[in-house]
Design an enzyme around this catalytic site. Structure first.
Site, short mmCIF file in Angstrom:
data_model
loop_
_atom_site.label_atom_id
_atom_site.label_comp_id
_atom_site.label_asym_id
_atom_site.label_seq_id
_atom_site.Cartn_x
_atom_site.Cartn_y
_atom_site.Cartn_z
N SER A 45 -10.52 -6.36 9.33
CA SER A 45 -11.70 -5.67 8.85
C SER A 45 -12.49 -6.69 8.04
O SER A 45 -11.97 -7.26 7.10
CB SER A 45 -11.27 -4.49 7.97
OG SER A 45 -12.38 -3.68 7.68
N ARG B 29 0.84 -1.19 0.00
CA ARG B 29 0.00 0.00 0.00
C ARG B 29 0.88 1.25 0.00
O ARG B 29 1.85 1.32 0.73
CB ARG B 29 -0.92 0.01 1.22
CG ARG B 29 -1.83 -1.23 1.21
CD ARG B 29 -2.88 -1.20 2.29
NE ARG B 29 -3.68 -2.43 2.21
CZ ARG B 29 -4.67 -2.75 3.03
NH1 ARG B 29 -5.00 -1.91 4.01
NH2 ARG B 29 -5.34 -3.86 2.88
N GLU C 262 -6.93 -1.45 15.06
CA GLU C 262 -7.49 -2.35 14.06
C GLU C 262 -6.50 -3.44 13.67
O GLU C 262 -5.34 -3.19 13.36
CB GLU C 262 -7.86 -1.53 12.81
CG GLU C 262 -8.43 -2.40 11.70
CD GLU C 262 -8.68 -1.61 10.40
OE1 GLU C 262 -8.77 -0.37 10.48
OE2 GLU C 262 -8.76 -2.24 9.35
N ARG D 250 1.96 0.69 10.34
CA ARG D 250 1.51 1.13 9.01
C ARG D 250 2.69 1.07 8.04
O ARG D 250 3.58 1.91 8.08
CB ARG D 250 0.96 2.57 9.10
CG ARG D 250 0.25 3.05 7.85
CD ARG D 250 -0.38 4.42 8.08
NE ARG D 250 -1.38 4.38 9.15
CZ ARG D 250 -2.64 4.00 8.98
NH1 ARG D 250 -3.07 3.67 7.79
NH2 ARG D 250 -3.47 3.97 10.00
N ARG E 178 0.60 -6.79 12.36
CA ARG E 178 -0.02 -6.20 13.55
C ARG E 178 -0.25 -7.24 14.63
O ARG E 178 -0.22 -6.93 15.83
CB ARG E 178 -1.34 -5.51 13.16
CG ARG E 178 -1.09 -4.22 12.37
CD ARG E 178 -2.35 -3.42 12.17
NE ARG E 178 -2.05 -2.21 11.40
CZ ARG E 178 -2.95 -1.29 11.07
NH1 ARG E 178 -4.22 -1.44 11.47
NH2 ARG E 178 -2.62 -0.23 10.37
#
Length: 427
Positions: A353, A263, A350, A278, A391
């Site tokens: 999802s 990403r 988070e 991130r 994560r």
RNA sequence: GGAGAGAUGGCAGAGUGGUCGAAUGCGGCAGACUCGAAAUCUGUUGUACGGUUCUCCGUACCGGGGGUUCGAAUCCCUCUCUCUCCGCCA
């Protein structure tokens, strides 16, 4: 892709529902485009029918050995006229397609109103944050203290937002992914998939990343063509059924796939700059389901539960949030976020999802099944992280840290670590 | 990277300019025969879009795109993919 029939049937009602998620539908533009399309399409098809009939007459007359020069004269020019109309129609249809492609999915009725993450609704909490009898370190200090996490090397090699792990930590990272694949594959009934990490633009369109979110992706040019690094395994795996008409009996399809995800994180420059929360590249184990429409919301509950199972087995405290309309992704009709407890941040973050896209992706991909009437109908697609591997590793480091800076290995992962119980310096 | 051969409906496989959305076979579905099944026989069987509206009608689609023509599955150009052989490679 939104169902154009819905717009035709209830334009204002749809506009209202979309307004809830901050999208303003240009109803006038749609009506104008529709009127133009209808007129040009009718004219084009009528002329095509006349041309076909004329050509057929010529063929038949020729077959009888008659002179066809008169008929040919009548027909001359029709082809050009049809061509011009077709070009016009194509342009209108392209405009209509672009218009529809930019419209986000309709939120499911069970999704709460709201515009920001503040208005997401907590659905349940599992586990209790551990009491540490010492000052907690974050995963960066822990990993670097172990000598097994090296951001400066990663930055030298690639740049910011990359991670380099060594030794036992790298092994634990691999163990986490293996564990997730085994639980979902062997216990939850998902078929394991290995898929391409580079995909074409059509696949990105199918799952909804294109055309609106190209800036979030890494693009790889090859001649005139563009490939894209996948931002999630959702893209290749969901597109497995693109263009297919599935037999009803073959549903539901359940796939699990472990891939790196890429990403660009454009527009998040100031956020989560420290550590591996991130990253431009991270691993994720993704769950994908393809189901009959009537069952998709039950499937979302099930899929979310499958992702939660991983956290329970790892004994990591978490909570499940139902996203409000304003916080949902472009393609989603309903989304649960699972957030894991990070002691160093004193917050839930988070880690998964889980979304039901209903027929939104299926319509873009032309993924259908034969319904009870034997007619092709778009399937419903779902996916969820099961879980984000990086994560999860962060959560393990922080929740399983000891006063001496070592980190205990969760019991569930020990079989994947040769029985090892602890990460220590030099390991 | 070099040489050659291909791409047609769920599958196999005809079709080299006109009545071809496409023969034939297999498969699927329905019916006949049968106590039932098999075999046999008969019929039927693509997708998308649009109009009308649950009934039909129209248009498009023979790997993708472009061209020639009154008319293209068929002729021309181009791209992609597949297969065979050689080379290279994990």
């Amino acid at each position: 892709m939104i169902d154009i029939q819905l717009l035709r049937a209830d334009l204002n009602g749809i506009a209202e529902r979309l307004a809830g998620r901050g999208f303003s539908l240009d109803a006038q533009a749609f009506l104008a485009l529709e009127a133009k399309r209808k007129a040009v399409q009718a004219e084009t098809e009528e002329l095509q029918a006349r041309r076909n009939a004329q050509a057929k007459k010529i063929g038949q007359a020729k077959g009888r050995g008659e002179d066809v020069s008169g008929l040919m004269a009548e027909a001359s020019g029709m082809g050009d006229h049809v061509g011009a109309l077709q070009a016009q129609l194509e342009e209108i249809q392209r405009a209509q397609h672009d218009f529809l492609s930019a419209i986000p999915n309709l939120p499911h009725e069970s999704v709460p109103r709201g515009t920001t993450a503040e208005e997401n609704v907590q659905v349940r909490v599992w586990g209790a944050p551990r009491e540490f009898g010492f000052p907690v370190k974050d995963h960066v200090d822990l990993g670097e203290g172990l000598g097994q996490l090296d951001f400066s090397a990663a930055t030298r090699i690639a740049g910011s937002r990359f991670t380099l792990m060594k030794g036992d930590l790298a092994r634990l990272h691999r163990a986490v992914a293996q564990f997730m694949l085994d639980v979902h594959g062997r216990e939850h009934g998902y078929t394991e998939i290995y898929a391409p990490y580079l995909v074409n633009a059509q696949s990105m369109f199918g799952t909804g990343q294109l055309p609106k979110f190209e800036q979030d992706l890494f693009m790889v040019p090859r001649g005139d063509e563009k490939w894209y690094l996948i931002p999630t395994a959702e893209v290749p795996v969901t597109n497995m059924v693109a263009g297919e008409i599935l037999q009803q009996g073959s549903l539901p399809l359940r796939f699990v796939c472990h891939t790196p995800c890429f990403r660009s994180e454009a527009g998040s420059y100031g956020r989560d700059t420290r550590g591996m929360i991130r990253q431009h590249q991270f691993d994720k184990v993704e769950l994908v389901q393809v189901v009959e429409p009537a069952l998709s919301h039950a499937a979302l509950e099930e899929l979310t539960g499958h992702a939660e199972t991983i956290l329970k087995r790892l004994e990591l405290p978490y909570r499940v949030m139902l996203l409000c309309v304003g916080d949902m992704g472009f393609a989603s009709a309903k989304t649960y976020d699972i957030e894991v407890w990070l002691p160093a941040q004193n917050a839930y973050r988070e880690i998964s999802s889980c979304s039901n896209f209903e027929a939104f992706q299926a319509r873009r991909m032309q993924a259908r099944f034969r319904n009870d009437k034997g007619r092709p109908e778009p399937v419903h697609t779902l996916n969820g992280s099961g879980l984000a591997v990086g994560r999860t590793l962060v959560a393990i480091l922080e929740n399983y840290q000891n006063a001496d800076g070592s980190v205990s290995v969760p019991v569930a992962l020990r079989p994947y670590m040769g029985g090892q119980e602890r990460l220590t310096r030099g390991g």
